[in-house]
Scaffold this active site. Structure first.
Site, short mmCIF file in Angstrom:
data_model
loop_
_atom_site.label_atom_id
_atom_site.label_comp_id
_atom_site.label_asym_id
_atom_site.label_seq_id
_atom_site.Cartn_x
_atom_site.Cartn_y
_atom_site.Cartn_z
N LYS A 199 0.87 -1.19 0.00
CA LYS A 199 0.00 0.00 0.00
C LYS A 199 0.90 1.23 0.00
CE LYS A 199 -1.81 3.05 2.09
NZ LYS A 199 -1.79 4.50 1.76
N GLY A 251 7.56 5.19 7.39
CA GLY A 251 6.75 6.40 7.45
C GLY A 251 7.03 7.15 8.74
N SER A 252 6.05 7.91 9.18
CA SER A 252 6.26 8.76 10.36
C SER A 252 6.24 7.93 11.64
CB SER A 252 5.16 9.81 10.41
OG SER A 252 3.91 9.18 10.57
N THR A 253 6.89 8.46 12.66
CA THR A 253 6.90 7.81 13.96
C THR A 253 5.47 7.71 14.52
OG1 THR A 253 9.16 8.46 14.41
CG2 THR A 253 7.78 8.05 16.33
N GLU A 254 4.69 8.75 14.26
CA GLU A 254 3.31 8.79 14.77
C GLU A 254 2.49 7.60 14.23
OE1 GLU A 254 1.37 12.09 13.04
OE2 GLU A 254 -0.42 11.92 14.26
N VAL A 255 2.52 7.41 12.91
CA VAL A 255 1.76 6.29 12.32
C VAL A 255 2.43 4.96 12.69
CG1 VAL A 255 0.98 5.24 10.16
CG2 VAL A 255 0.80 7.70 10.47
N GLY A 256 3.75 4.94 12.76
CA GLY A 256 4.47 3.72 13.13
C GLY A 256 4.04 3.20 14.50
N GLU A 273 10.46 1.56 10.02
CA GLU A 273 11.48 2.56 9.64
C GLU A 273 10.79 3.91 9.74
OE1 GLU A 273 14.54 2.03 9.03
OE2 GLU A 273 14.75 -0.01 8.30
N CYS A 307 14.42 11.03 5.28
CA CYS A 307 14.34 10.70 6.71
C CYS A 307 15.66 10.95 7.43
CB CYS A 307 13.91 9.25 6.88
SG CYS A 307 14.86 8.12 5.87
N GLU A 403 10.21 16.86 13.08
CA GLU A 403 10.57 16.79 11.67
C GLU A 403 9.94 17.94 10.89
OE1 GLU A 403 11.29 12.64 9.62
OE2 GLU A 403 9.40 12.62 10.66
#
Ligand code: NAP
Ligand code: MG
Length: 500
Positions: A199, A251-256, A273, A307, A403
């Site tokens: 995706k 992707g972002s730390t938030e979504v991770g 990552e 990143c 970021e």
């Protein structure tokens, strides 16, 4: 097309690109699928125009993709010898190169980046990555063990491990290096013998969809490579599907964090990552001629949407004035404009939403007391952000801790090595960092003190397929590249055999 020798020719849009943009389709179980739900628009960040409409995968589409991948694992793909997987992957790498200019143009159109970077990173380095990983498909091996148990008396045992594909992989990728991130995930998964449902980010789905067509053309059996498109909800549905065995996310730390939490509900292995806020530490004895590559490659590669981008610059007092003057001059000289013209080194950021984020972070930096050092004009139409350097930023403010993911960096002076390391590590992230010095003793002493998954010395932002890549702290869990990348997609099974 070879890594390190980018083609500098400007691009006229190829007829293949125009044809592809008319109706990009998902690939599910070897079939081109339009999707039942209304699709969504993909925009060109250079002018804000709509490039294409792409399908939104429904829950039923997600389900069909995962089931197709399961069926592939249970069928021809699951039984295919490693050498045949290698051959298919090499064929796919060739197809990426053969269709390289089309892929590069699609990437520049959807992402905004320089056509040079699209040719070099998204196409050439993705093809090389596939070839590197293709070689591992025939080199998967376990170990044999002597074991000491002797129960019941007289029984002997020997044990060995088998490395087996983990199964169906859900791969979720960001928009900053769309085709490259697709390949970083799909290639080791295929080498390990897994089937994949990918995706891509909603901003940049086009090259992943074209990649899926090329995978079908290469001859992978139906269901081995599936690409579905949609927004975060599609990603969430994929992550939560009970038929998925492994999740790999960039992707972002938030979504991770959200994905990691979901993965743990069913104890699925997950590779994350995530974000970064990389420090670059310039010592008094550095070669000041390296400030050119430090700026172009370290700080502003992909317009800072990297990143590992050098976002926090620390400069030792003895060269501070000179380094700041040089960084300002180099940054001011970078041509800003459309990525289709390879002369432009600062290109539009990816989307209107991201444009607002980057501009908002610059405004917040100023509101928090940092001093902007540059006043550069950006083109009016399209999502262009002029590069900015900040002095006097406080370490506890957003511009130093969060970021920006655009052409923006802070510059901070330091006196001692201890101070430099403390400042470099003063972040929740730990993806990349660099030390710039001629002193090898200093390098060897300080590298172990830097909290980052990659430490570059006198360079920055250079990944390689053979070099493990990933984050300390909140920059992630796990490593990609090298043999370790394959291990992300393999389970270890111990086999214990009794004999007498
Ligand atoms: P993002 O917003 O985290 O999105 C990444 C992917 O996750 C997209 O495909 C997104 O879909 C999807 N997604 C969003 N919410 C989800 C959910 N709840 N469940 C499952 N999937 C979900 O990141 P981005 O803005 O695209 O990319 C920039 C970020 O990636 C930066 O933080 C950057 O540092 C990081 N990055 C890290 C590395 C690394 O190797 N460590 C490399 C490149 C980038 P939609 O976009 O369609 O909503
Ligand atoms: Mg997104």
């Amino acid at each position: 097309m070879r890594i390190g020798i980018p083609d500098q020719a400007p691009s006229g849009i190829s007829p293949d690109v125009t044809a592809f943009l008319k109706a990009p389709k998902m690939l599910i179980n070897g079939q081109s699928v339009g999707g039942e739900a209304p699709g969504f628009d993909v925009f060109n960040p250079a002018d804000g125009s709509v490039l294409a409409q792409v399908p939104t995968a429904s829950e039923a589409d997600v389900d069909r993709a995962v089931l197709a991948a399961r069926a592939a694992m249970a069928g021809a793909w699951g039984g295919m010898p490693g050498a045949e997987r290698t051959r298919l992957m090499l064929r796919l790498a060739d197809l990426i190169e053969e269709n390289g200019e089309e892929l590069a143009q699609l990437e520049t159109l959807e992402n905004g980046k320089s056509i040079m970077l699209s040719r070099l990173v998204e196409v050439a380095s993705s093809a090389e990555y596939l070839r590197y990983m293709a070689g591992w498909a025939t080199k998967i091996r376990g170990e044999t063990f002597d074991v000491s148990i002797a129960v019941p008396p007289g029984t002997r045992y020997t044990a060995y491990t088998r490395k087996e594909p983990v199964g169906v992989v859900a791969a979720i990728t960001p928009w900053n290096f769309p085709l490259n991130m697709c390949v970083w995930k799909v290639a080791p998964a295929l080498a390990a013998g897994c089937a994949v449902v990918l995706k891509p980010a909603e901003e940049t789905p086009l090259t992943s969809l074209r990649f899926a067509e090329l995978a079908r053309e290469a001859g992978f059996p139906d269901g081995v490579v599936n690409v579905i498109t949609g927004d975060g909800a599609t990603g969430a549905a994929l992550v939560q599907h009970p038929g998925v065995d492994k999740i790999t996310f960039t992707g972002s730390t938030e979504v991770g964090k959200k994905i990691g939490t979901k993965a743990m509900e069913t104890v699925k292995p997950v590779t994350l990552e995530l974000g970064g806020k990389a420090p670059m530490v310039f010592f008094d004895d550095m070669d000041l001629n390296l400030l050119g590559p430090a700026t172009g490659i370290g700080m502003f590669f992909n317009s800072g949407q990297t990143c590992c981008a050098g976002a926090r610059i620390y400069v030792q007092k003895g060269i501070y004035e000179e380094a700041v003057a040089t960084l300002k001059a180099i940054t001011s000289s970078l041509p800003i404009g459309d990525g289709m013209n390879p002369a432009n080194q600062i290109n539009p950021v990816v989307s209107a939403k991201h444009f607002d984020h980057v501009k908002g972070m610059i405004a917040r930096g100023i509101a928090d007391g940092a001093t902007p050092l540059l006043d550069i004009a950006a083109p009016g139409q399209g999502y262009y952000v002029a590069p900015q350097l900040f002095a006097d930023a406080r370490s506890d403010t957003a511009i130093m801790q969060d970021e920006v993911f655009g052409p923006v960096a802070t510059i901070t002076p330091f006196e001692t090595e201890e101070e430099a390391i403390a400042m470099a590590n003063d972040t929740r992230y730990g993806l990349g960092a660099s030390l710039w010095t001629r002193d090898i003793n200093r390098v060897m002493k300080l590298v172990p003190q830097v909290q980052a998954g990659t430490v570059w010395v006198n360079s920055h932002n250079i990944p390689d397929q053979n070099m493990p890549f990933g984050g300390f702290k909140q920059s992630g869990i796990g490593r990609e590249h090298g043999t370790g990348a394959l291990d992300n997609y393999l389970e270890t099974k111990s086999v214990c055999v009794a004999y007498s």
